[in-house]
Design an enzyme around this catalytic site. Structure first.
Site, PDB file in Angstrom:
ATOM      1  CB  CYS A  12       9.311  14.480  34.772  1.00  0.00           C
ATOM      2  SG  CYS A  12       7.745  13.595  34.757  1.00  0.00           S
ATOM      3  CB  CYS A  71       5.231  14.559  31.734  1.00  0.00           C
ATOM      4  SG  CYS A  71       5.821  16.093  32.503  1.00  0.00           S
ATOM      5  CB  ALA A  94      -4.536  -3.342   3.683  1.00  0.00           C
ATOM      6  CG  HIS A 149       6.030   7.539  13.401  1.00  0.00           C
ATOM      7  ND1 HIS A 149       5.566   7.641  12.108  1.00  0.00           N
ATOM      8  CD2 HIS A 149       7.387   7.571  13.300  1.00  0.00           C
ATOM      9  CE1 HIS A 149       6.598   7.732  11.269  1.00  0.00           C
ATOM     10  NE2 HIS A 149       7.707   7.676  11.963  1.00  0.00           N
ATOM     11  CD  GLU A 207      -1.449   5.176  -5.023  1.00  0.00           C
ATOM     12  OE1 GLU A 207      -1.066   6.180  -4.396  1.00  0.00           O
ATOM     13  OE2 GLU A 207      -2.415   5.170  -5.809  1.00  0.00           O
ATOM     14  CB  CYS A 234       7.027  16.383  37.636  1.00  0.00           C
ATOM     15  SG  CYS A 234       6.486  16.966  36.025  1.00  0.00           S
TER      16      CYS A 234
HETATM   17  P1  OAD Z   1       0.596   7.917   3.796  1.00  0.00           P
HETATM   18  O1  OAD Z   1      -0.722   8.598   3.893  1.00  0.00           O
HETATM   19  O2  OAD Z   1       1.772   8.704   3.377  1.00  0.00           O
HETATM   20  O3  OAD Z   1       0.485   6.678   2.794  1.00  0.00           O
HETATM   21  C1  OAD Z   1      -0.573   5.769   2.863  1.00  0.00           C
HETATM   22  C2  OAD Z   1      -0.305   4.660   1.858  1.00  0.00           C
HETATM   23  O4  OAD Z   1      -1.324   3.694   2.010  1.00  0.00           O
HETATM   24  C3  OAD Z   1      -0.329   5.116   0.386  1.00  0.00           C
HETATM   25  O5  OAD Z   1       0.756   4.528  -0.309  1.00  0.00           O
HETATM   26  C4  OAD Z   1      -1.671   4.579  -0.124  1.00  0.00           C
HETATM   27  O6  OAD Z   1      -1.614   4.207  -1.501  1.00  0.00           O
HETATM   28  C5  OAD Z   1      -1.838   3.335   0.735  1.00  0.00           C
HETATM   29  N1  OAD Z   1      -3.242   2.952   0.945  1.00  0.00           N
HETATM   30  C6  OAD Z   1      -4.355   3.708   1.032  1.00  0.00           C
HETATM   31  N2  OAD Z   1      -5.457   2.966   1.238  1.00  0.00           N
HETATM   32  C7  OAD Z   1      -5.026   1.680   1.286  1.00  0.00           C
HETATM   33  C8  OAD Z   1      -5.679   0.422   1.466  1.00  0.00           C
HETATM   34  N3  OAD Z   1      -6.980   0.329   1.653  1.00  0.00           N
HETATM   35  N4  OAD Z   1      -4.919  -0.689   1.446  1.00  0.00           N
HETATM   36  C9  OAD Z   1      -3.573  -0.638   1.251  1.00  0.00           C
HETATM   37  N5  OAD Z   1      -2.910   0.517   1.081  1.00  0.00           N
HETATM   38  C10 OAD Z   1      -3.620   1.657   1.097  1.00  0.00           C
HETATM   39  O7  OAD Z   1       0.837   7.196   5.217  1.00  0.00           O
HETATM   40  P2  OAD Z   1       2.201   6.647   5.836  1.00  0.00           P
HETATM   41  O8  OAD Z   1       3.112   6.115   4.778  1.00  0.00           O
HETATM   42  O9  OAD Z   1       1.827   5.753   6.954  1.00  0.00           O
HETATM   43  O10 OAD Z   1       4.089  10.506  10.571  1.00  0.00           O
HETATM   44  O11 OAD Z   1       2.801   7.984   6.428  1.00  0.00           O
HETATM   45  C11 OAD Z   1       4.027   7.931   7.113  1.00  0.00           C
HETATM   46  C12 OAD Z   1       4.073   8.980   8.186  1.00  0.00           C
HETATM   47  O12 OAD Z   1       3.753  10.263   7.630  1.00  0.00           O
HETATM   48  C13 OAD Z   1       3.025   8.818   9.277  1.00  0.00           C
HETATM   49  O13 OAD Z   1       3.408   7.898  10.280  1.00  0.00           O
HETATM   50  C14 OAD Z   1       2.900  10.202   9.828  1.00  0.00           C
HETATM   51  C15 OAD Z   1       2.815  10.938   8.517  1.00  0.00           C
HETATM   52  O14 OAD Z   1       3.124  12.259   8.506  1.00  0.00           O
HETATM   53  C16 OAD Z   1       4.083  11.461  11.534  1.00  0.00           C
HETATM   54  O15 OAD Z   1       3.089  12.097  11.796  1.00  0.00           O
HETATM   55  C17 OAD Z   1       5.406  11.625  12.217  1.00  0.00           C
END
Ligand code: OAD
Length: 231
Positions: free
Chosen positions: A117, A114, A216, A106, A200, A136
């Site tokens: 370009c 940019c 984590a 991502h 979870e 550019c």
């Molecule tokens: P989310 O915010 O959707 O999910 C975060 C996950 O991490 C959840 O399942 C939580 O339960 C878990 N979580 C929270 N705290 C934690 C901890 N301490 N240890 C382990 N797990 C934990 O984030 P993503 O799945 O990364 O994209 O989101 C995916 C994409 O949606 C992102 O890359 C971003 C977002 O919109 C873009 O902006 C294109």
């Protein structure tokens, strides 16, 4: 080709103090995704979008890699060539922890792009809509992050890694956003053993063979220790 492919999401950086997106008080409860994470939002109000990413960049610069990032770097150092980390995160905590085989699908908060370009360069701490491309000269500078409606980076390389790996692990990702949410199913179809490490169950939890739930910084080092204790 890496035997172990690891997908990470915002949950791995949560204990470094960087907010997730969909947890209670997550970024998407405070900001409208359509305003700050789409090309249309940027066209409507580039100042707002730059302010959003400037604030995230400042948070990131003030954060440190945690035990989970460090454990993945240790795994790669102990098993050179065997590990590929694919992250959805735009922070740079995997790099700072020492991961080398890393794909930021991502994009990267710390890089500028940019839109005129296609040049990429290191982002300053504060970006603005009037910044000009160093080559550019166009004032079309944006953060080098992938927005909704755009194609994630390095998809061919990722698909090839998913079809060839023996172990696939997803860490701290909610399984809401495709294509990343489909990686476990793709790896499983190709014969990989799939493991979920998350606070979870994610939305795609059933796809995994094994699951371990907890923060984590606890479950990732424990999983790495288990793996390294095997021959
Ligand atoms: P989310 O915010 O959707 O999910 C975060 C996950 O991490 C959840 O399942 C939580 O339960 C878990 N979580 C929270 N705290 C934690 C901890 N301490 N240890 C382990 N797990 C934990 O984030 P993503 O799945 O990364 O994209 O989101 C995916 C994409 O949606 C992102 O890359 C971003 C977002 O919109 C873009 O902006 C294109």
């Amino acid at each position: 080709m890496a035997r172990i492919v690891i997908l990470t999401g915002a949950g791995i950086s949560a204990e470094s103090g960087l907010g997730t997106f969909r947890d209670k008080d997550g970024l998407w409860s405070r900001y409208d995704l359509g305003d700050v994470a789409t090309p249309e939002g940027f066209a409507r109000n580039p100042d707002l979008v730059h302010a959003f990413y400037n604030a995230r960049r400042a948070n990131c610069l003030g954060a440190q890699p945690n035990a989970a990032h460090l454990a993945l770097a240790r795994l790669e150092a102990e098993r050179p060539g065997d590990v590929l980390v694919v992250t959805q995160n735009v922070d740079d905590l995997h790099q700072r922890a020492g991961s080398k085989a890393l794909i930021q699908m991502h994009g990267a908060l710390m890089r500028a792009l940019c839109a005129g370009c296609g040049l990429r360069w290191d982002a300053p701490a504060e970006m603005s809509a009037t910044d000009r491309c160093p080559v550019c000269g166009a004032a079309k500078t944006r953060p080098d992050v992938v927005w909704f409606g755009e194609v994630p980076y390095h998809m061919e390389e990722i698909q090839a890694a998913l079809s060839a790996c023996e172990v696939f692990v997803a860490i701290g990702t909610s399984g809401n956003v495709y294509p990343a949410a489909g990686f476990a199913a793709a790896a499983r179809r190709a014969g990989a053993r799939c493991m979920e490490l998350n606070l979870e169950p994610s939305d795609v939890s059933r796809v995994f063979h094994d699951r371990r739930f907890g923060p984590a910084t606890e479950v990732v080092p424990a999983w790495v220790d288990d793996l390294l204790s095997r021959p």
